[in-house]
Design an enzyme around this catalytic site. Structure first.
Site, PDB file in Angstrom:
ATOM      1  N   ASP A 286     -49.677 -72.854 -33.857  1.00  0.00           N
ATOM      2  CA  ASP A 286     -50.449 -72.419 -35.024  1.00  0.00           C
ATOM      3  C   ASP A 286     -50.774 -73.588 -35.941  1.00  0.00           C
ATOM      4  O   ASP A 286     -51.835 -73.618 -36.570  1.00  0.00           O
ATOM      5  CB  ASP A 286     -49.688 -71.330 -35.785  1.00  0.00           C
ATOM      6  CG  ASP A 286     -49.861 -69.966 -35.154  1.00  0.00           C
ATOM      7  OD1 ASP A 286     -51.006 -69.494 -35.077  1.00  0.00           O
ATOM      8  OD2 ASP A 286     -48.863 -69.382 -34.727  1.00  0.00           O
TER       9      ASP A 286
ATOM     10  N   GLU B 159     -46.124 -73.307 -40.141  1.00  0.00           N
ATOM     11  CA  GLU B 159     -47.052 -73.327 -39.005  1.00  0.00           C
ATOM     12  C   GLU B 159     -48.513 -73.380 -39.453  1.00  0.00           C
ATOM     13  O   GLU B 159     -49.393 -72.845 -38.776  1.00  0.00           O
ATOM     14  CB  GLU B 159     -46.799 -72.128 -38.092  1.00  0.00           C
ATOM     15  CG  GLU B 159     -46.701 -70.792 -38.802  1.00  0.00           C
ATOM     16  CD  GLU B 159     -46.299 -69.669 -37.862  1.00  0.00           C
ATOM     17  OE1 GLU B 159     -46.446 -69.829 -36.630  1.00  0.00           O
ATOM     18  OE2 GLU B 159     -45.857 -68.621 -38.350  1.00  0.00           O
TER      19      GLU B 159
END
Length: 273
Positions: A182, A156
């Site tokens: 993210d 992420e």
């Protein structure tokens, strides 16, 4: 005589046995009731979150208890991937782990060591005291513990995406999970999960997982995004969360039944005289 127990199949085993991608939903409220509702929905996987939720170890345990009666795979996301935290989640019987924020192969290798007993790792041996072995009612648990666990690591960040091939190559990493929110933020695209660069990065990661022969999972609450990633070969897609579904459904009720004030061209409430 104690009842001899057999543990449920792992998420990895369920993915391998399935002739289609699996579909899951999140339990983010820290509520065993919510987790049970999601578990009975017909979805394949319930993701019990302890990273971005109020859930603690005891409420995660309560959620594991609540979903145990249903034919779903519970996937637990602890708040952090250190050895002490992972040991405690394993001991309460979390067979399927999703570890967040894994950027490098070295990090992934340390997480693998944390979920395996010596000599393959550093997991502390407390199975006689723990639900993981059903208090030593699972015969041969210590010898076979690694086979009862599926480990996904979360890719992420831009750094993790650049290292995805090396992360996938780590023995003991069973799959990778892509977090577009993210990932977008780390690319300077906060809140833009559907930006072409973010989408391209996720698609490249799914392709890398396919090449490595390992499953990939991704968050995609928008149906068009879920369809895209399923078509690209994702093994598991998460299509909703308890808190988001409740928020949108109650907003729709409010919009349906409560008159809204008229607004002027600027969007401000129109004055009435």
């Amino acid at each position: 005589m104690p009842i001899r127990m057999t543990l449920p199949p792992t998420l990895g085993a369920r993915i391998a046995a399935s002739d289609r991608p699996l579909v899951g939903g999140w339990s983010c409220a820290g509520s065993a009731t919510n987790a049970e509702i999601v578990a009975g929905s017909g979805l394949d996987v319930v993701l019990i979150d302890a990273e971005h939720s109020p859930a603690d170890l005891e409420s995660v345990l309560a959620q594991l208890h609540a979903v145990a009666a249903y034919p779903v795979a519970p996937l637990v996301r602890p708040p952090f991937g250190d050895a002490v935290t992972l040991k405690r989640y394993l001991d309460i019987g979390a067979q399927n782990l999703l570890v967040p924020m894994v950027d490098t192969a070295d990090q992934a290798a340390e997480i693998v060591r944390a979920v395996r007993y010596p000599m393959l790792g550093i997991r502390g041996v407390g199975s006689a005291l723990a639900r993981s072995s059903r208090w030593n009612r699972v015969e041969g648990y210590l010898d076979d513990a690694s086979s009862t666990i599926t480990l996904f690591v979360q890719v992420e960040s831009a750094t993790a995406a650049a290292n995805v091939d090396e992360i996938l190559a780590v023995d003991g990493v069973d799959g990778v999970f892509f977090g577009p929110s993210d990932l977008a933020a780390s690319m300077g695209l906060l809140g833009q999960q559907e930006h072409p660069e973010v989408v391209a990065s996720v698609l490249a990661g799914i392709a890398a997982a396919q090449a490595a022969g390992k499953p990939s999972a991704v968050n995609a609450f928008a149906p068009a995004a879920a369809d895209r990633y399923l078509a690209a070969g994702a093994s598991l897609v998460f299509v909703g969360a308890d808190v988001a579904l409740l928020a949108r459904a109650t907003e729709a009720l409010a919009d349906r039944f409560i008159p809204q004030p008229e607004t002027d061209a600027s969007g401000e409430p129109r004055a009435s005289y």
